[in-house]
Design a protein around this motif. Structure first.
Motif, PDB file in Angstrom:
ATOM      1  N   GLU A  95       6.612  34.281  32.494  1.00 48.31           N
ATOM      2  CA  GLU A  95       5.672  35.396  32.630  1.00 48.31           C
ATOM      3  C   GLU A  95       4.514  35.271  31.642  1.00 48.31           C
ATOM      4  OE1 GLU A  95       8.818  38.719  34.307  1.00 48.31           O
ATOM      5  OE2 GLU A  95       8.730  38.309  32.164  1.00 48.31           O
TER       6      GLU A  95
ATOM      7  N   TRP B 212       4.673  31.111  38.727  1.00 42.65           N
ATOM      8  CA  TRP B 212       5.395  31.434  37.500  1.00 42.65           C
ATOM      9  C   TRP B 212       6.207  32.712  37.635  1.00 42.65           C
ATOM     10  CZ3 TRP B 212       6.054  27.612  34.444  1.00 42.65           C
ATOM     11  CH2 TRP B 212       5.081  26.626  34.299  1.00 42.65           C
ATOM     12  N   THR B 213       5.637  33.733  38.259  1.00 37.70           N
ATOM     13  CA  THR B 213       6.388  34.982  38.406  1.00 37.70           C
ATOM     14  C   THR B 213       7.548  34.812  39.389  1.00 37.70           C
ATOM     15  OG1 THR B 213       4.757  35.771  40.043  1.00 37.70           O
ATOM     16  CG2 THR B 213       4.456  36.463  37.761  1.00 37.70           C
TER      17      THR B 213
ATOM     18  N   PRO C  26       8.688  41.030  29.456  1.00 38.56           N
ATOM     19  CA  PRO C  26       7.955  39.768  29.435  1.00 38.56           C
ATOM     20  C   PRO C  26       7.372  39.460  28.061  1.00 38.56           C
ATOM     21  CG  PRO C  26       6.567  41.483  30.371  1.00 38.56           C
ATOM     22  CD  PRO C  26       7.918  42.108  30.132  1.00 38.56           C
TER      23      PRO C  26
ATOM     24  N   SER D  36       2.161  32.885  33.190  1.00 37.71           N
ATOM     25  CA  SER D  36       1.495  33.430  34.378  1.00 37.71           C
ATOM     26  C   SER D  36       0.226  34.207  34.040  1.00 37.71           C
ATOM     27  CB  SER D  36       2.456  34.338  35.161  1.00 37.71           C
ATOM     28  OG  SER D  36       2.612  35.598  34.523  1.00 37.71           O
TER      29      SER D  36
ATOM     30  N   ALA E 293      10.248  33.053  37.441  1.00 42.14           N
ATOM     31  CA  ALA E 293      10.910  34.010  36.547  1.00 42.14           C
ATOM     32  C   ALA E 293      11.933  34.844  37.310  1.00 42.14           C
ATOM     33  CB  ALA E 293       9.866  34.913  35.885  1.00 42.14           C
TER      34      ALA E 293
END
Length: 247
Positions: free
Chosen positions: A174, A123-124, A59, A177, A127
């Motif tokens: 990431e 967000w994760t 990340p 996030s 991803a």
């Protein structure tokens, strides 16, 4: 970190950096570059993991992305610049205003997320989706948030999204996030223009409007009948604001 960039305008003019949105390249600034280059040395760059910039494994952190921009200034031999950013590029602008205030004169931040960590799981999850299925899995939903239905000239932006490194996109998700820039807003000393739009569902106006009172001296503009990527869809409204603020 080597960032890809394109320079336009007089070499001896004041420098303006252009930081783009997640999943796009410096090419998204085509509606602004020609106008700004009449007065400025314009440097439009690709974030790490985007366009022709390097895409190291993630990340990433917001410190990584912001540090890349400061390093770009060093590479260019530029002591101070102004900065225009949208979306992810807007978040970077807030980071730069807080962490590298001696390197920047003015900031114009369009639809900037100041606390994406508030929605960290989104967000994760995004991803993970992009790592598993590629950016093609999110492109239609993304464009649906970025533009109103009546704006149809979206093919170039679609191509930028589809061609973005899956790892680069995911790693920038990431970074977002884990990013909360709100605690440092009160310490920003540069002149800041904030632009939001009435129909932005990516970074809703109710999350941008309060920044105008949190950042000392900030000026706020609200654009009607536009969605998130307003620099691309409504340059006739955005460009005069940028020129007035940066000049």
């Amino acid at each position: 970190m080597r960032l890809n960039y394109e320079e336009t305008g007089p070499a001896d003019a004041p420098v303006v950096l252009l930081g783009s949105s997640l999943g796009t390249t410096h090419a998204m600034w085509a509606p602004q570059v020609g106008v700004l280059a009449e007065r400025f040395r314009v440097v439009a760059f690709d974030h790490r993991g985007h366009g022709e910039s390097e895409a190291p494994p993630g990340p990433y952190t917001i410190d990584d992305l912001g540090g890349d921009v400061v390093e770009l200034l060093d590479t260019l031999g530029v002591e101070q610049a102004s900065y225009v950013g949208i979306s992810l590029g807007g978040a970077l602008g807030l980071w730069l205003a807080e962490n590298a205030p001696d390197r920047f004169h003015r900031f114009a931040l369009v639809c900037p997320p100041s606390n994406p960590a508030e929605n960290a799981q989104m967000w994760t999850d995004r991803a993970a989706t992009v790592r598993a299925e590629g950016t093609r899995a999110i492109v239609d939903a993304t464009l649906g948030r970025w533009f109103l239905p009546e704006f149809t000239d979206i093919a170039p932006v679609r191509e930028q999204l589809l061609n973005t490194s899956d790892e680069g996109y995911a790693a920038c998700c990431e970074a977002l996030s884990a990013t909360n820039l709100q605690p440092g807003l009160k310490d920003i000393t540069a002149a800041v223009l904030l632009v939001t739009t009435e129909q932005d569902t990516s970074v809703p106006p109710e999350t941008v409007i309060p920044l105008a009172s949190a950042i000392p001296g900030a000026h706020l503009e609200i654009i009607e009948n536009a969605a998130h990527l307003v620099t691309y869809s409504h340059p006739e409204l955005v460009n005069p604001l940028l020129l007035a603020h940066l000049s």
